[in-house]
Design a protein around this motif. Structure first.
Motif, PDB file in Angstrom:
ATOM      1  N   UNK A  99      -8.362   9.480   8.472  1.00  0.00           N
ATOM      2  CA  UNK A  99      -7.895   9.836   7.117  1.00  0.00           C
ATOM      3  C   UNK A  99      -6.732   8.945   6.693  1.00  0.00           C
ATOM      4  N   UNK A 100      -6.691   8.736   5.391  1.00  0.00           N
ATOM      5  CA  UNK A 100      -5.592   8.008   4.762  1.00  0.00           C
ATOM      6  C   UNK A 100      -5.094   8.852   3.596  1.00  0.00           C
ATOM      7  N   UNK A 101      -3.779   8.788   3.294  1.00  0.00           N
ATOM      8  CA  UNK A 101      -3.234   9.609   2.215  1.00  0.00           C
ATOM      9  C   UNK A 101      -3.820   9.282   0.838  1.00  0.00           C
ATOM     10  N   UNK A 102      -4.216   8.020   0.651  1.00  0.00           N
ATOM     11  CA  UNK A 102      -4.745   7.621  -0.650  1.00  0.00           C
ATOM     12  C   UNK A 102      -5.711   6.452  -0.479  1.00  0.00           C
ATOM     13  N   UNK A 103      -6.482   6.207  -1.523  1.00  0.00           N
ATOM     14  CA  UNK A 103      -7.399   5.073  -1.511  1.00  0.00           C
ATOM     15  C   UNK A 103      -6.615   3.766  -1.425  1.00  0.00           C
ATOM     16  N   UNK A 104      -5.441   3.730  -2.061  1.00  0.00           N
ATOM     17  CA  UNK A 104      -4.602   2.529  -2.014  1.00  0.00           C
ATOM     18  C   UNK A 104      -4.140   2.246  -0.585  1.00  0.00           C
ATOM     19  N   UNK A 105      -3.745   3.292   0.141  1.00  0.00           N
ATOM     20  CA  UNK A 105      -3.334   3.116   1.541  1.00  0.00           C
ATOM     21  C   UNK A 105      -4.496   2.591   2.383  1.00  0.00           C
ATOM     22  N   UNK A 106      -5.667   3.114   2.140  1.00  0.00           N
ATOM     23  CA  UNK A 106      -6.850   2.653   2.863  1.00  0.00           C
ATOM     24  C   UNK A 106      -7.115   1.181   2.578  1.00  0.00           C
ATOM     25  N   UNK A 107      -7.109   0.801   1.297  1.00  0.00           N
ATOM     26  CA  UNK A 107      -7.367  -0.594   0.923  1.00  0.00           C
ATOM     27  C   UNK A 107      -6.333  -1.529   1.542  1.00  0.00           C
ATOM     28  N   UNK A 108      -5.076  -1.112   1.538  1.00  0.00           N
ATOM     29  CA  UNK A 108      -4.012  -1.936   2.126  1.00  0.00           C
ATOM     30  C   UNK A 108      -4.250  -2.122   3.624  1.00  0.00           C
ATOM     31  N   UNK A 109      -4.599  -1.034   4.303  1.00  0.00           N
ATOM     32  CA  UNK A 109      -4.839  -1.106   5.743  1.00  0.00           C
ATOM     33  C   UNK A 109      -6.050  -1.971   6.052  1.00  0.00           C
ATOM     34  N   UNK A 110      -7.148  -1.764   5.321  1.00  0.00           N
ATOM     35  CA  UNK A 110      -8.359  -2.545   5.573  1.00  0.00           C
ATOM     36  C   UNK A 110      -8.147  -4.035   5.327  1.00  0.00           C
ATOM     37  N   UNK A 111      -7.248  -4.374   4.421  1.00  0.00           N
ATOM     38  CA  UNK A 111      -6.967  -5.774   4.116  1.00  0.00           C
ATOM     39  C   UNK A 111      -5.992  -6.439   5.072  1.00  0.00           C
ATOM     40  N   UNK A 112      -5.401  -5.667   5.966  1.00  0.00           N
ATOM     41  CA  UNK A 112      -4.402  -6.235   6.878  1.00  0.00           C
ATOM     42  C   UNK A 112      -5.056  -7.071   7.976  1.00  0.00           C
ATOM     43  N   UNK A 113      -4.311  -8.053   8.483  1.00  0.00           N
ATOM     44  CA  UNK A 113      -4.807  -8.880   9.585  1.00  0.00           C
ATOM     45  C   UNK A 113      -5.076  -8.032  10.823  1.00  0.00           C
ATOM     46  N   UNK A 114      -4.250  -7.019  11.039  1.00  0.00           N
ATOM     47  CA  UNK A 114      -4.429  -6.153  12.203  1.00  0.00           C
ATOM     48  C   UNK A 114      -5.776  -5.435  12.138  1.00  0.00           C
ATOM     49  N   UNK A 115      -6.094  -4.868  10.983  1.00  0.00           N
ATOM     50  CA  UNK A 115      -7.349  -4.142  10.867  1.00  0.00           C
ATOM     51  C   UNK A 115      -8.537  -5.102  10.853  1.00  0.00           C
ATOM     52  N   UNK A 116      -8.336  -6.315  10.396  1.00  0.00           N
ATOM     53  CA  UNK A 116      -9.412  -7.307  10.454  1.00  0.00           C
ATOM     54  C   UNK A 116      -9.772  -7.620  11.910  1.00  0.00           C
ATOM     55  N   UNK A 117      -8.765  -7.665  12.789  1.00  0.00           N
ATOM     56  CA  UNK A 117      -9.028  -7.876  14.217  1.00  0.00           C
ATOM     57  C   UNK A 117      -9.791  -6.687  14.806  1.00  0.00           C
ATOM     58  N   UNK A 118      -9.404  -5.477  14.398  1.00  0.00           N
ATOM     59  CA  UNK A 118     -10.087  -4.271  14.876  1.00  0.00           C
ATOM     60  C   UNK A 118     -11.539  -4.265  14.380  1.00  0.00           C
ATOM     61  N   UNK A 119     -11.748  -4.618  13.124  1.00  0.00           N
ATOM     62  CA  UNK A 119     -13.103  -4.647  12.555  1.00  0.00           C
ATOM     63  C   UNK A 119     -13.974  -5.686  13.255  1.00  0.00           C
ATOM     64  N   UNK A 120     -13.419  -6.849  13.545  1.00  0.00           N
ATOM     65  CA  UNK A 120     -14.183  -7.883  14.254  1.00  0.00           C
ATOM     66  C   UNK A 120     -14.573  -7.389  15.643  1.00  0.00           C
ATOM     67  N   UNK A 121     -13.684  -6.656  16.292  1.00  0.00           N
ATOM     68  CA  UNK A 121     -14.000  -6.112  17.608  1.00  0.00           C
ATOM     69  C   UNK A 121     -15.078  -5.040  17.508  1.00  0.00           C
ATOM     70  N   UNK A 122     -15.056  -4.242  16.449  1.00  0.00           N
ATOM     71  CA  UNK A 122     -16.094  -3.225  16.243  1.00  0.00           C
ATOM     72  C   UNK A 122     -17.458  -3.893  16.130  1.00  0.00           C
ATOM     73  N   UNK A 123     -17.524  -4.996  15.403  1.00  0.00           N
ATOM     74  CA  UNK A 123     -18.787  -5.742  15.288  1.00  0.00           C
ATOM     75  C   UNK A 123     -19.220  -6.264  16.657  1.00  0.00           C
TER      76      UNK A 123
END
Length: 105
Positions: free
Chosen positions: A65-89
Motif C-alpha cells: 500500500x501507498x498513501x496516495x497515487x502520487x507516492x506510488x508514482x514517485x516510488x515506481x520512478x525511483x532508481x531503487x524501485x527500478x532495480x527491484x523491478x528488474x530483479x522481479x523480471x
C-alpha cells in the motif's frame, strides 16, 4: 483520497524451489533498496491455490500500500524501485510478472 495498492502477480515458475530461494533474496533487495527495516513487513505475500476447475495461473501475489497515487508514482520512478523491478523480471521464470494498481474503495 484513499490509499492505493501495488500488486505484482508472479506466473507459475518453471522451478518452484529455485523461485522460492530467489524470491527470498528479492525481498531482501526490496528491504535494502526501499530502506525497510529488518523484521518489518509493510507488504503482503499471498500464494495462489488451484481451484477445482483449473490449476492456478499465478504462483504468488505481492501487494504493498501507498498513501496516495502520487507516492506510488514517485516510488515506481525511483532508481531503487527500478532495480527491484528488474530483479522481479529476472526471478519470474514462468513469464513476466503482471503489475496491477488498485484501491479498496
Amino acid at each position: 483520497m484513499s490509499s492505493v495498492k501495488l500488486m505484482v502477480l508472479y506466473p507459475m515458475p518453471t522451478d518452484i524451489d529455485q523461485f522460492e530461494a530467489d524470491y527470498q533474496a528479492h525481498l531482501s533487495l526490496l528491504h535494502h533498496e526501499m530502506k525497510i527495516p529488518e523484521g518489518e513487513q509493510p507488504y503482503r505475500v499471498t500464494k495462489m491455490l488451484s481451484s477445482p476447475q483449473m490449476p492456478a495461473k499465478y504462483y504468488l501475489q505481492f501487494s504493498l500500500r501507498f498513501p496516495s497515487h502520487e507516492d506510488l508514482k514517485k516510488t515506481l520512478g525511483s532508481q531503487q524501485m527500478q532495480r527491484v523491478a528488474a530483479d522481479a523480471d529476472r526471478i519470474s521464470t514462468g513469464g513476466s510478472p503482471v503489475v496491477l494498481i488498485g484501491t479498496d474503495d
